[in-house]
Each structure stands twice: as structure tokens, then as C-alpha cells.
Design a protein around this motif. Structure first.
Motif, PDB file in Angstrom:
ATOM      1  N   CYS A 257       0.839  -1.182   0.000  1.00  0.00           N
ATOM      2  CA  CYS A 257       0.000   0.000   0.000  1.00  0.00           C
ATOM      3  C   CYS A 257       0.878   1.238   0.000  1.00  0.00           C
ATOM      4  O   CYS A 257       1.872   1.290   0.710  1.00  0.00           O
TER       5      CYS A 257
ATOM      6  N   LYS B 233       0.950   5.476   0.319  1.00  0.00           N
ATOM      7  CA  LYS B 233       0.255   6.682   0.763  1.00  0.00           C
ATOM      8  C   LYS B 233       1.203   7.872   0.605  1.00  0.00           C
ATOM      9  O   LYS B 233       2.410   7.695   0.501  1.00  0.00           O
TER      10      LYS B 233
ATOM     11  N   ALA C  26      -0.737  -0.152  12.398  1.00  0.00           N
ATOM     12  CA  ALA C  26      -1.336  -0.250  11.062  1.00  0.00           C
ATOM     13  C   ALA C  26      -2.537   0.693  10.923  1.00  0.00           C
ATOM     14  O   ALA C  26      -2.786   1.220   9.845  1.00  0.00           O
ATOM     15  N   VAL C  27      -3.253   0.937  12.000  1.00  0.00           N
ATOM     16  CA  VAL C  27      -4.404   1.842  11.957  1.00  0.00           C
ATOM     17  C   VAL C  27      -3.941   3.280  11.638  1.00  0.00           C
ATOM     18  O   VAL C  27      -4.585   3.989  10.868  1.00  0.00           O
TER      19      VAL C  27
ATOM     20  N   ASP D 146      -3.232   3.370   7.941  1.00  0.00           N
ATOM     21  CA  ASP D 146      -4.489   3.357   7.178  1.00  0.00           C
ATOM     22  C   ASP D 146      -5.186   4.698   7.201  1.00  0.00           C
ATOM     23  O   ASP D 146      -5.903   5.054   6.274  1.00  0.00           O
ATOM     24  N   SER D 147      -4.978   5.480   8.269  1.00  0.00           N
ATOM     25  CA  SER D 147      -5.685   6.763   8.409  1.00  0.00           C
ATOM     26  C   SER D 147      -4.944   7.931   7.728  1.00  0.00           C
ATOM     27  O   SER D 147      -5.440   9.056   7.754  1.00  0.00           O
TER      28      SER D 147
END
Length: 108
Positions: free
Chosen positions: A5, A7, A102-103, A106-107
Motif C-alpha cells: 500500500c 500513501k 497499522a491503523v 491506514d488513516s
């Protein structure tokens, strides 16, 4: 195969490769800075906090400090300054983090 992923935050890209979170300069940051001549990087095993200054980059157009996009522990650094001037922004990595929530990633 682990999920990958990518970002972006504050002229940095963050790539999760299934084990670590690699952080590097975006093409925009490279263009804004010009040729990088020096980078002050954290030491491996250093704990960093999201939002805290972690890297200082000196280049032909500016000196810029970058904050860590995530809280974690530095697992590796890129000591090859030429990589920070590469056309492929994925080669312009600065450091990798482990022990990241990981949160939080993800945010982003």
C-alpha cells in the motif's frame, strides 16, 4: 503475498511492503528541492514520533526538515545520497520504520 500500500503525506511517500513502512521523497519534493547534496538521517533503532522532525535535507534550492509521518522504530536508512536525486521517486527512500500501528498508516 502480503498487501502493498502506498500513501502520501507532506511531500513524502510511505510504502508498506508487508513488513516495514518505507518513507521517501515524492517527485514534487525532489523538484522543489533541486539536487540533494546532504541528508541528516536518524540512527537505526531510534524511536520516532509522528509529526516530529526526523530528517533534514540540504539541496541546491533549499534546506528542508521533514517530520515522520508515522510513529515507529527506524529499521533502516538510505545512506546513498545519489538515490535522493533519482528520476524514479521509489529510489528516493529515506528510511524504513517497524513497530508501526497499522491503523495510523491506514488513516493517512
Amino acid at each position: 503475498m502480503e498487501k502493498q500500500c502506498l500513501k502520501h503525506k507532506d511531500d513524502l511517500w510511505i510504502l508498506y511492503n508487508g513488513k516495514e513502512y518505507c518513507v521517501g521523497l515524492t517527485k514534487k519534493a525532489q523538484d522543489d528541492l533541486g539536487a540533494v547534496t546532504f541528508a541528516s538521517l536518524p540512527k537505526v533503532a531510534t524511536k520516532v514520533q509522528a509529526g516530529s522532525p526526523v530528517v533534514e535535507v540540504e539541496a541546491e534550492k533549499a534546506v528542508c526538515e521533514f517530520a515522520s509521518p508515522l510513529t515507529g522504530v527506524i529499521s533502516s536508512i538510505n545512506e546513498n545520497i545519489d538515490d535522493l536525486n533519482a528520476d524514479d521517486e521509489m529510489k528516493a527512500w529515506l528510511f524504513s520504520l517497524k513497530d508501526v500501528d497499522a491503523v495510523a498508516f491506514d488513516s493517512l
